[in-house]
Each structure stands twice: as C-alpha cells, then as structure tokens.
Design an enzyme around this catalytic site. Structure first.
Site, short mmCIF file in Angstrom:
data_model
loop_
_atom_site.label_atom_id
_atom_site.label_comp_id
_atom_site.label_asym_id
_atom_site.label_seq_id
_atom_site.Cartn_x
_atom_site.Cartn_y
_atom_site.Cartn_z
N ASP A 1 0.83 -1.22 -0.10
CA ASP A 1 0.00 0.01 -0.33
C ASP A 1 0.91 1.22 -0.07
OD1 ASP A 1 0.81 -0.23 2.38
OD2 ASP A 1 -1.12 -0.14 3.60
N SER A 2 2.23 1.07 -0.05
CA SER A 2 3.06 2.07 -0.25
C SER A 2 2.78 2.81 -1.57
CB SER A 2 4.62 1.63 -0.15
OG SER A 2 4.69 0.71 -0.75
N ASP B 1 -1.27 -6.31 -0.48
CA ASP B 1 -1.53 -5.61 0.94
C ASP B 1 -3.00 -5.33 0.88
OD1 ASP B 1 0.30 -5.03 2.73
OD2 ASP B 1 1.09 -3.26 1.90
N LYS C 1 -1.20 -9.41 2.55
CA LYS C 1 -0.43 -9.10 3.76
C LYS C 1 -1.24 -8.14 4.53
CE LYS C 1 2.99 -6.02 3.74
NZ LYS C 1 2.54 -5.02 4.48
N GLU D 1 -1.21 -5.83 8.41
CA GLU D 1 -0.62 -5.17 9.62
C GLU D 1 -1.31 -5.66 10.83
OE1 GLU D 1 0.27 -1.13 8.90
OE2 GLU D 1 1.00 -1.46 6.95
N GLU E 1 9.19 -4.53 10.37
CA GLU E 1 9.66 -3.16 10.02
C GLU E 1 9.88 -2.66 10.91
OE1 GLU E 1 6.92 -1.18 7.49
OE2 GLU E 1 8.15 0.65 7.53
#
Ligand code: KIV
Length: 283
Positions: free
Chosen positions: A57-58, A96, A126, A128, A195
């Site tokens: 999502d960057s 993501d 993915k 978080e 991270e």
C-alpha cells in the site's frame, strides 16, 4: 575488501511460480529476496531475481503522492495487483490489504481478501497487526487465504503509534513486538514482515518465530529482506536510514528530460532518424 554480490548466486527459487509453501520452507535458509512492485513492466524485471513481490500500500505514497498509506483503497490494490500478476512468472505475488479493509471483523477481512485473490490472481495477502489480529489471520488461513503478517513499525497505525521512528531501541519496547510476531505465526501466517526495529530485537524475533521473518529496516539477522523498489532505485525523494540506494535512476530521469527539453526547443529532436518519409522516397 570489496565483495561482488553478482557472483553470489545461491538461487533457491523453484522453477515454477513460488507458492507460500516455498516461502515458508525458507525459514533459516538462503535469505528471501523481496521487493515491492506496482506495475507490470517493473514486476517483469524484478521477477527474474525475487522470491516474493509485494504490491504494497506504499503505492499510495510512491505513485500517487499521498502523505501516508491511509488513503489507499481496495480498488487501487486490486488494480495494481492485477498489473503485477501479469508481469510475475516465478515470484510469489502478495497484495497488501489497505487500511479499513480488514480491521472491522474477520468476516470483512475474508470478504475483501477473497476479492483481492480472486480478482488479481495473487497468491496471498498481507495485513498489519499483531495480537489483535489473531482471530482474523486464523479465519483467513483456515479458509484458503494465505496471510503474510506485518509487525513492528506498522505504517497504517501511524496516528496511534506516533510516527515512523524505529521500534525496539530500548529493551522495554521488545516484548509486545515479540508477542505480536509469535501470535501471527501461531494464527497461521506463512511469513511475517518485521519493519523498523533495532538489530538485537530483529535477531530475537527471527530466532523465536517458526516462520520466515522478512525484514525492512530490521538488520540482516532476518530470514529475508524487502525494500520499496523505488527507494532502492533512487526514484523516491524520501531516503530513510535503512534504504541502500542501488541506483540513482531519479538523476538519470532528470538528465534525460533536460536533454529532451533542450532538443525539442532547438528542433534537434526529432531528427531525420526519427522521422517518417513518404513511401518510395530513398531510405
Ligand atoms: O507497503 C509496503 O510497501 C510495505 C513494505 C514496506 C513492507 O508494507
């Protein structure tokens, strides 16, 4: 002494497209090579060298100029996910789950993750989160949706966690991160991204968690590494400490555009070489 990384070719990748099982089997072995990708031509170039391509999502910050990842939508992830899957033949593609698409309930997470996998052809998602995501990760993994976890610095929690600074730089910060990584592994994730943490903590998490730990800003103690491709190619202005720039493509682009602009203004471009002639004319 200088080392020549190109000669170190320990390619542990399978001949066909990698699955989550291949990735999981690399715990403690040759480090996993992972990068982000958002578009087909870049994915096709990275695919030759990578075990895993992450449609992160960057993308919101790197391609859309957003100042955080929070504005990224599920449709954006699906669209970029599809593009990357078209370019990837050997690497596992992971997509993501964007902010707001999975946190509300395990059912919401399943519904959206199922869309991601069925509409893109990717092999995993993915998300978080640590201990608070146990139920969700288990729910997805039990229903055919492989999950890559993401703990330590979690960019989607930038507002609650107070910025993008590294975590675990004092020992009293360690235990929650270790607990998060263990919880995600126990819940059934096939690997976990760690991270922005100090080296001794990364080492400890990697030793204590039975699945591959893929580090970003988390030292070389991890089972693999991931970077944002545009960062390591010098295409993105922000340059955090943990990013090694393997190229300065931003400078290359600036030079090329400067030359193009000068040649257009002086009519040096397009020269004869780049100009169509009438049929039958010489050449
Ligand atoms: O969004 C992303 O690119 C990521 C990586 C930095 C791990 O989550």
């Amino acid at each position: 002494m200088t080392t020549e990384p190109k000669n170190v070719s320990v390619d542990a990748r399978p001949k066909r497209q990698a699955t989550v099982k291949h990735i999981a089997s690399r715990k403690g072995g040759t480090p996993l090579v992972c990068l982000t990708a958002y578009i087909t031509p870049m994915a096709a170039r990275l695919d030759e060298h990578c075990d895993l391509l992450l449609v992160g999502d960057s993308v919101g910050m790197v391609l859309y100029g957003m100042d955080s990842t929070l504005g990224v939508s599920l449709d954006m992830m699906i669209s970029h996910g599809r593009a990357v899957c078209r370019g990837a033949k050997r690497a596992l593609v992971v997509i993501d789950m964007p902010f707001g698409s999975y946190e509300e309930s395990k059912e919401q997470a399943f519904r959206n993750a199922a869309r991601v996998l069925s509409e893109t052809g990717a092999g995993a998602v993915k998300l978080e989160g640590g201990t608070e995501m146990i139920e969700t990760v288990k729910f997805l993994a039990d229903r055919g949706i492989p999950v890559l976890g993401h703990v330590g610095l979690m960019p989607q929690s930038v507002h609650t966690n107070g910025g993008y600074g590294a975590r675990g730089r004092t020992v009293d910060e360690w235990q929650p991160i270790i607990d998060d990584a263990k919880a995600i592994a126990e819940a059934g994730a096939f690997a976990v991204v760690l991270e922005g943490v100090a080296e001794p903590l990364a080492r400890k998490v990697t030793e204590e968690v039975p699945i591959p730990v893929i580090g970003i800003g988390a030292s070389n103690a991890c089972d693999g590494q991931i970077l944002v491709t545009e960062d390591m190619l010098g295409l993105f202005a922000i340059n955090p400490k943990f990013v090694k720039r393997y190229a300065e493509l931003g400078d290359g682009i600036a030079n090329a555009i400067e030359n193009y602009a000068a040649e257009v203004r002086t009519r040096a471009f397009p020269s004869e070489e780049y100009t169509y002639k009438m049929r039958g004319a010489n050449q």
